[in-house]
Write a protein that holds these residues in place. Structure first.
Motif, PDB file in Angstrom:
ATOM      1  N   ALA A  99       0.660  -1.177  -0.189  1.00  0.00           N
ATOM      2  CA  ALA A  99       0.023  -0.289   0.296  1.00  0.00           C
ATOM      3  C   ALA A  99       0.772   0.940   0.170  1.00  0.00           C
ATOM      4  CB  ALA A  99      -1.000  -0.585   1.235  1.00  0.00           C
ATOM      5  N   ARG A 100       2.079   1.371   1.162  1.00  0.00           N
ATOM      6  CA  ARG A 100       2.782   2.506   0.612  1.00  0.00           C
ATOM      7  C   ARG A 100       3.649   2.466  -0.462  1.00  0.00           C
ATOM      8  NH1 ARG A 100       6.734   0.363   4.235  1.00  0.00           N
ATOM      9  NH2 ARG A 100       7.720  -0.073   2.921  1.00  0.00           N
ATOM     10  N   ARG A 101       3.814   1.966  -1.063  1.00  0.00           N
ATOM     11  CA  ARG A 101       4.557   1.734  -2.337  1.00  0.00           C
ATOM     12  C   ARG A 101       3.785   2.463  -3.473  1.00  0.00           C
ATOM     13  NH1 ARG A 101       8.824  -3.212  -2.062  1.00  0.00           N
ATOM     14  NH2 ARG A 101      10.682  -2.278  -0.714  1.00  0.00           N
ATOM     15  N   ARG A 102       2.589   1.298  -3.351  1.00  0.00           N
ATOM     16  CA  ARG A 102       1.689   2.143  -4.489  1.00  0.00           C
ATOM     17  C   ARG A 102       1.093   2.867  -4.452  1.00  0.00           C
ATOM     18  NH1 ARG A 102      -4.288   2.488  -4.663  1.00  0.00           N
ATOM     19  NH2 ARG A 102      -3.913   1.767  -1.503  1.00  0.00           N
ATOM     20  N   LEU A 103       1.241   3.860  -2.804  1.00  0.00           N
ATOM     21  CA  LEU A 103       0.533   5.432  -2.249  1.00  0.00           C
ATOM     22  C   LEU A 103       1.595   6.145  -3.338  1.00  0.00           C
ATOM     23  CD1 LEU A 103      -1.383   5.573  -0.044  1.00  0.00           C
ATOM     24  CD2 LEU A 103      -1.992   6.425  -2.119  1.00  0.00           C
ATOM     25  N   ALA A 104       2.710   5.802  -3.138  1.00  0.00           N
ATOM     26  CA  ALA A 104       4.472   6.461  -3.395  1.00  0.00           C
ATOM     27  C   ALA A 104       4.236   6.888  -4.613  1.00  0.00           C
ATOM     28  CB  ALA A 104       5.359   6.061  -2.577  1.00  0.00           C
ATOM     29  N   ALA A 105       3.828   5.391  -5.041  1.00  0.00           N
ATOM     30  CA  ALA A 105       3.675   5.906  -6.980  1.00  0.00           C
ATOM     31  C   ALA A 105       2.854   6.393  -7.409  1.00  0.00           C
ATOM     32  CB  ALA A 105       4.011   3.841  -7.593  1.00  0.00           C
ATOM     33  N   ALA A 106       2.016   6.708  -7.245  1.00  0.00           N
ATOM     34  CA  ALA A 106       0.927   7.414  -7.572  1.00  0.00           C
ATOM     35  C   ALA A 106       1.024   9.025  -7.314  1.00  0.00           C
ATOM     36  CB  ALA A 106      -0.764   6.523  -6.825  1.00  0.00           C
ATOM     37  N   LEU A 107       1.308   9.293  -5.761  1.00  0.00           N
ATOM     38  CA  LEU A 107       1.275  10.545  -6.239  1.00  0.00           C
ATOM     39  C   LEU A 107       2.945  10.786  -6.511  1.00  0.00           C
ATOM     40  CD1 LEU A 107       0.674  10.125  -2.460  1.00  0.00           C
ATOM     41  CD2 LEU A 107       0.119  12.025  -3.445  1.00  0.00           C
ATOM     42  N   THR A 108       4.084  10.977  -6.596  1.00  0.00           N
ATOM     43  CA  THR A 108       4.779  10.838  -7.589  1.00  0.00           C
ATOM     44  C   THR A 108       5.008  10.886  -9.031  1.00  0.00           C
ATOM     45  OG1 THR A 108       6.918   9.482  -5.768  1.00  0.00           O
ATOM     46  CG2 THR A 108       6.844   9.903  -8.759  1.00  0.00           C
ATOM     47  N   GLY A 109       3.665   9.598  -9.488  1.00  0.00           N
ATOM     48  CA  GLY A 109       4.478   9.447 -11.219  1.00  0.00           C
ATOM     49  C   GLY A 109       2.933  10.759 -11.327  1.00  0.00           C
ATOM     50  N   GLN A 110       1.863  10.519 -10.829  1.00  0.00           N
ATOM     51  CA  GLN A 110       0.684  11.151 -11.403  1.00  0.00           C
ATOM     52  C   GLN A 110       0.700  13.115 -10.890  1.00  0.00           C
ATOM     53  OE1 GLN A 110      -3.064   9.329  -9.896  1.00  0.00           O
ATOM     54  NE2 GLN A 110      -1.759   7.598 -10.275  1.00  0.00           N
ATOM     55  N   TYR A 111       1.089  12.940  -9.657  1.00  0.00           N
ATOM     56  CA  TYR A 111       0.935  14.597  -9.036  1.00  0.00           C
ATOM     57  C   TYR A 111       2.047  15.208  -8.857  1.00  0.00           C
ATOM     58  CZ  TYR A 111      -3.568  13.120  -7.934  1.00  0.00           C
ATOM     59  OH  TYR A 111      -5.057  12.562  -8.433  1.00  0.00           O
ATOM     60  N   GLY A 112       3.688  14.061  -9.486  1.00  0.00           N
ATOM     61  CA  GLY A 112       4.785  14.737  -9.354  1.00  0.00           C
ATOM     62  C   GLY A 112       5.049  16.009  -7.999  1.00  0.00           C
ATOM     63  N   HIS A 113       5.205  14.812  -6.731  1.00  0.00           N
ATOM     64  CA  HIS A 113       5.016  14.854  -5.709  1.00  0.00           C
ATOM     65  C   HIS A 113       6.546  13.991  -4.847  1.00  0.00           C
ATOM     66  CE1 HIS A 113       2.054  17.275  -5.337  1.00  0.00           C
ATOM     67  NE2 HIS A 113       0.676  16.269  -5.106  1.00  0.00           N
ATOM     68  N   LEU A 114       7.021  15.155  -4.477  1.00  0.00           N
ATOM     69  CA  LEU A 114       8.635  14.162  -4.037  1.00  0.00           C
ATOM     70  C   LEU A 114       8.453  13.060  -2.572  1.00  0.00           C
ATOM     71  CD1 LEU A 114      10.897  16.955  -4.583  1.00  0.00           C
ATOM     72  CD2 LEU A 114      10.184  15.131  -6.151  1.00  0.00           C
ATOM     73  N   VAL A 115       8.446  12.237  -2.605  1.00  0.00           N
ATOM     74  CA  VAL A 115       7.775  11.225  -1.617  1.00  0.00           C
ATOM     75  C   VAL A 115       8.447  10.685  -1.038  1.00  0.00           C
ATOM     76  CG1 VAL A 115       6.319   9.055  -0.996  1.00  0.00           C
ATOM     77  CG2 VAL A 115       5.288  10.887  -2.753  1.00  0.00           C
ATOM     78  N   GLN A 116       8.822  10.336   0.523  1.00  0.00           N
ATOM     79  CA  GLN A 116       9.518   9.037   0.677  1.00  0.00           C
ATOM     80  C   GLN A 116       9.052   7.937   1.299  1.00  0.00           C
ATOM     81  OE1 GLN A 116      12.938  10.792   3.598  1.00  0.00           O
ATOM     82  NE2 GLN A 116      11.872  12.902   3.167  1.00  0.00           N
ATOM     83  N   SER A 117       9.015   7.251   1.080  1.00  0.00           N
ATOM     84  CA  SER A 117       8.027   6.178   1.796  1.00  0.00           C
ATOM     85  C   SER A 117       9.340   4.934   2.337  1.00  0.00           C
ATOM     86  CB  SER A 117       7.758   5.116   0.201  1.00  0.00           C
ATOM     87  OG  SER A 117       6.583   4.237   1.288  1.00  0.00           O
ATOM     88  N   ARG A 118       8.442   4.857   3.758  1.00  0.00           N
ATOM     89  CA  ARG A 118       8.989   4.517   4.820  1.00  0.00           C
ATOM     90  C   ARG A 118       8.573   2.972   5.797  1.00  0.00           C
ATOM     91  NH1 ARG A 118      13.791   8.438   7.425  1.00  0.00           N
ATOM     92  NH2 ARG A 118      14.236   9.410   5.287  1.00  0.00           N
TER      93      ARG A 118
END
Length: 214
Positions: A13-32
């Protein structure tokens, strides 16, 4: 573009959200995972480090004291903390968090909630003379004119503007890459050089300080 931290023990779930927020919206995301929250807190309390715009956490995914952890994250960052959880949150968690979202949640729903929360919690711009950095929009201006900065250039500038007049060690000015290269590019965009500084002053062996031109 926002700088976000996701803390969730559910790796998928963490990686899915991080990938979507980065790929779809261009945000910088740290996922831990939540177990890494101690390292996140250590980064937050270092004054030279830029703070994330928001922190997203699943407080039910670990056996930590969730309300206390959320409170520490909010205090350390000075920024909103959103809780996403499949289980009904306790009253203490609901009170500690800035917003709640049921899990699983769509990236679109999370993005919309983040936007609403950040609009309420928009930080004040960092200003030195005619030089401004807006942490909410990650934009900078000089004499009111936009500066086209890379992520690394903006982060370096924000770290200096957060401590006007203070000499910031070079080790605190970049998460990666050469500080000298980033600083040189930033100086060029500000219309100055190391030999003729206006805002960015190098102190040999000590670091760099931003000062308002006299």
């Amino acid at each position: 573009m926002w700088n976000l931290v996701i803390l969730d023990d559910d790796t998928r779930a963490r990686r899915r959200l991080a990938a979507a927020l980065t790929g779809q919206y261009g945000h910088l995301v740290q996922s831990r995972p939540v177990a890494a929250a101690g390292g996140v807190l250590a980064d937050l309390v270092r004054r030279a480090n830029p703070k994330p715009d928001a922190i997203i956490i699943d407080p039910a995914s670990s056996d930590v004291d969730a309300p206390a952890l959320i409170a520490m994250l909010r205090h350390g960052s000075g920024r909103p903390v959103l809780a996403i959880t499949a289980a009904p949150p306790s009253p203490a968690v609901a009170t500690a968090a800035d917003a709640l979202l049921p899990k699983p949640c769509s990236p679109a729903a999370l993005h919309a909630l983040l936007g609403a929360v950040l609009r309420r919690a928009r930080p004040r711009p960092l200003i030195a003379g005619h030089l401004t950095a807006d942490l909410a929009t990650r934009t900078a201006t000089l004499h009111g004119r936009p500066l086209r900065l890379t992520r690394a250039e903006f982060d370096l500038l924000a770290r200096l503007l957060a401590r006007p007049g203070a000499i910031v060690p070079r080790t605190a000015l970049s998460d990666g890459g050469s500080v000298d290269v980033i600083l040189s590019r930033l100086r060029a965009k500000l219309g100055e050089t190391a030999g003729r500084p206006h805002y960015l002053h190098t102190h040999r062996g000590r670091g760099v300080a931003v000062r308002v031109p006299g």
